[in-house]
Design a protein around this motif. Structure first.
Motif, PDB file in Angstrom:
ATOM      1  N   ARG A 190       0.819  -1.218   0.000  1.00 51.34           N
ATOM      2  CA  ARG A 190       0.000   0.000   0.000  1.00 51.34           C
ATOM      3  C   ARG A 190       0.855   1.271   0.000  1.00 51.34           C
ATOM      4  O   ARG A 190       0.375   2.337  -0.357  1.00 51.34           O
ATOM      5  CB  ARG A 190      -0.953   0.002   1.197  1.00 51.34           C
ATOM      6  CG  ARG A 190      -0.306   0.221   2.546  1.00 51.34           C
ATOM      7  CD  ARG A 190      -1.307   0.696   3.611  1.00 51.34           C
ATOM      8  NE  ARG A 190      -2.427  -0.167   3.750  1.00 51.34           N
ATOM      9  CZ  ARG A 190      -2.828  -0.745   4.899  1.00 51.34           C
ATOM     10  NH1 ARG A 190      -2.112  -0.563   5.995  1.00 51.34           N
ATOM     11  NH2 ARG A 190      -3.904  -1.482   4.949  1.00 51.34           N
ATOM     12  N   ARG A 191       2.123   1.142   0.397  1.00 52.05           N
ATOM     13  CA  ARG A 191       3.015   2.305   0.447  1.00 52.05           C
ATOM     14  C   ARG A 191       3.856   2.463  -0.815  1.00 52.05           C
ATOM     15  O   ARG A 191       4.601   3.428  -0.948  1.00 52.05           O
ATOM     16  CB  ARG A 191       3.940   2.195   1.666  1.00 52.05           C
ATOM     17  CG  ARG A 191       3.195   2.352   2.999  1.00 52.05           C
ATOM     18  CD  ARG A 191       4.116   2.057   4.171  1.00 52.05           C
ATOM     19  NE  ARG A 191       3.485   2.399   5.438  1.00 52.05           N
ATOM     20  CZ  ARG A 191       2.601   1.642   6.058  1.00 52.05           C
ATOM     21  NH1 ARG A 191       2.252   0.480   5.530  1.00 52.05           N
ATOM     22  NH2 ARG A 191       2.066   2.025   7.203  1.00 52.05           N
ATOM     23  N   LEU A 192       3.745   1.533  -1.718  1.00 52.81           N
ATOM     24  CA  LEU A 192       4.599   1.563  -2.905  1.00 52.81           C
ATOM     25  C   LEU A 192       3.910   2.250  -4.083  1.00 52.81           C
ATOM     26  O   LEU A 192       2.737   2.011  -4.343  1.00 52.81           O
ATOM     27  CB  LEU A 192       4.967   0.134  -3.327  1.00 52.81           C
ATOM     28  CG  LEU A 192       5.854  -0.664  -2.366  1.00 52.81           C
ATOM     29  CD1 LEU A 192       6.024  -2.083  -2.890  1.00 52.81           C
ATOM     30  CD2 LEU A 192       7.212   0.001  -2.210  1.00 52.81           C
ATOM     31  N   PRO A 193       4.640   3.101  -4.807  1.00 51.32           N
ATOM     32  CA  PRO A 193       4.087   3.641  -6.060  1.00 51.32           C
ATOM     33  C   PRO A 193       4.063   2.542  -7.109  1.00 51.32           C
ATOM     34  O   PRO A 193       4.721   1.504  -6.963  1.00 51.32           O
ATOM     35  CB  PRO A 193       5.086   4.740  -6.435  1.00 51.32           C
ATOM     36  CG  PRO A 193       6.370   4.306  -5.801  1.00 51.32           C
ATOM     37  CD  PRO A 193       5.987   3.621  -4.512  1.00 51.32           C
ATOM     38  N   ASP A 194       3.324   2.770  -8.180  1.00 49.65           N
ATOM     39  CA  ASP A 194       3.157   1.744  -9.207  1.00 49.65           C
ATOM     40  C   ASP A 194       4.466   1.169  -9.738  1.00 49.65           C
ATOM     41  O   ASP A 194       4.640  -0.048  -9.765  1.00 49.65           O
ATOM     42  CB  ASP A 194       2.325   2.293 -10.369  1.00 49.65           C
ATOM     43  CG  ASP A 194       0.868   2.454  -9.967  1.00 49.65           C
ATOM     44  OD1 ASP A 194       0.551   2.147  -8.798  1.00 49.65           O
ATOM     45  OD2 ASP A 194       0.072   2.866 -10.804  1.00 49.65           O
TER      46      ASP A 194
END
Length: 308
Positions: A27-31
């Motif tokens: 949930r904390r990672l960008p695409d």
């Protein structure tokens, strides 16, 4: 507690922690960063269901052994494993990104559902453990439909609580399949309130309220719930399935026209004919998209009719 039951509890707890921790990380990672982890998670999916390999191949040979080559069956097997592994990854990714769900999952045939809801008796959505079906539930709720789904309780009670809370927070009401009386009451109430009720009809049904119908040339124990609920409530039954739509991460939900059931639902022959009709629709989708059906790892033909 036996060693085997203790080991199973350990595996369930380990799986729960892995999924919950994975969700916190993802949930904390960008695409772009998230996509780096796809091969790792896909490989993990392979490891988690490797022990089901024999069952999957056995079921594929039951269904297609007489009509597909060994190479074709192994190709379905390979694509199936890829779908399961990647499906775990993308579901974790989508859980906290509702807007991405709307952007990535198209709905075709929505007019069929809207017209059916205009009758005012609710709608039974016939489906299966097919494609990323949890993503289908989420997309339908995000589209504004009051969504209910009948599901078995998970063996891990803590994870059961997490799943139920998440679904409820996202507009999906989980109706536990047991106890049976409560399941029936809650299901019929949802239909009386003109809501949609998902019912998956593709697993071996070992309890009462079942009939044996043809499924890929073999008799399979199948629940009669959709047929009974339809006649008791007046709700039409619409087939609804989610399939991959070209590029990875994109899906489409296919909503078909209502199914015309036969009469005499209270007679055994009527239940068999109608349930057989629904099962043939599910079989048709599996034939069209064989690597999308999650049921290959399930013993669909486990129960046998008394005369077999």
């Amino acid at each position: 507690m036996s060693f085997i039951s203790g080991y199973k509890r350990f595996l369930r707890a380990a799986g729960r922690h892995a999924l919950l921790q994975g969700r916190r990380v993802v949930r904390r990672l960008p695409d772009p960063a998230f996509k780096i982890f796809i091969p790792f998670f896909a490989a993990l999916g392979w490891l988690l269901i490797e022990r089901k390999k024999r069952v999957i191949l056995e079921n594929l040979h039951i269904a297609f052994g007489a009509e597909k080559t060994e190479k074709e069956i192994k190709d379905i097997f390979s694509r199936y494993f890829d779908n399961v592994g990647f499906g775990m990854v993308e579901l974790i990714y989508f859980l906290d990104r509702p807007q991405k769900i709307v952007e990535s999952v198209a709905i075709e045939g929505r007019e069929n559902l809207d017209e059916a809801l205009c009758r005012g008796h609710g709608v039974i959505l016939l489906s299966a453990h097919f494609g990323n079906f949890i993503l289908m539930y989420l997309r339908m709720a995000l589209a504004g439909y009051k969504t209910n789904c009948i599901m078995r309780r998970l063996k891990d009670e803590q994870f059961e609580g997490h799943v139920s809370d998440y679904l409820d927070q996202n507009g999906i009401r989980k109706i536990n399949s047991l106890p049976y009386g409560r399941c029936v009451a809650h299901s019929l109430r949802s239909l009386r309130n003109n809501q949609v009720l998902f019912m998956l009809l593709d697993q071996n049904y070992g309890a009462g309220g079942r009939v044996f119908v043809d499924f890929f040339g073999r008799q399979a124990a199948t629940a009669t719930g959709p047929v009974v609920f339809s006649y008791r409530s007046g709700a039409p039954i619409l087939p609804v399935f989610i399939v991959r739509d070209g590029a990875r991460g994109r899906h489409k939900i296919l909503i078909d026209a209502p199914i015309e059931l036969e009469v005499a639902p209270d007679e055994p022959s009527g239940l068999v004919r109608n349930t057989s009709q629904l099962t043939k629709i599910i079989e048709g989708y599996i034939r069209r998209y064989p690597s999308e059906w999650g049921g290959w790892m399930h013993r669909r033909w486990k129960s046998r009719p008394a005369f077999a």
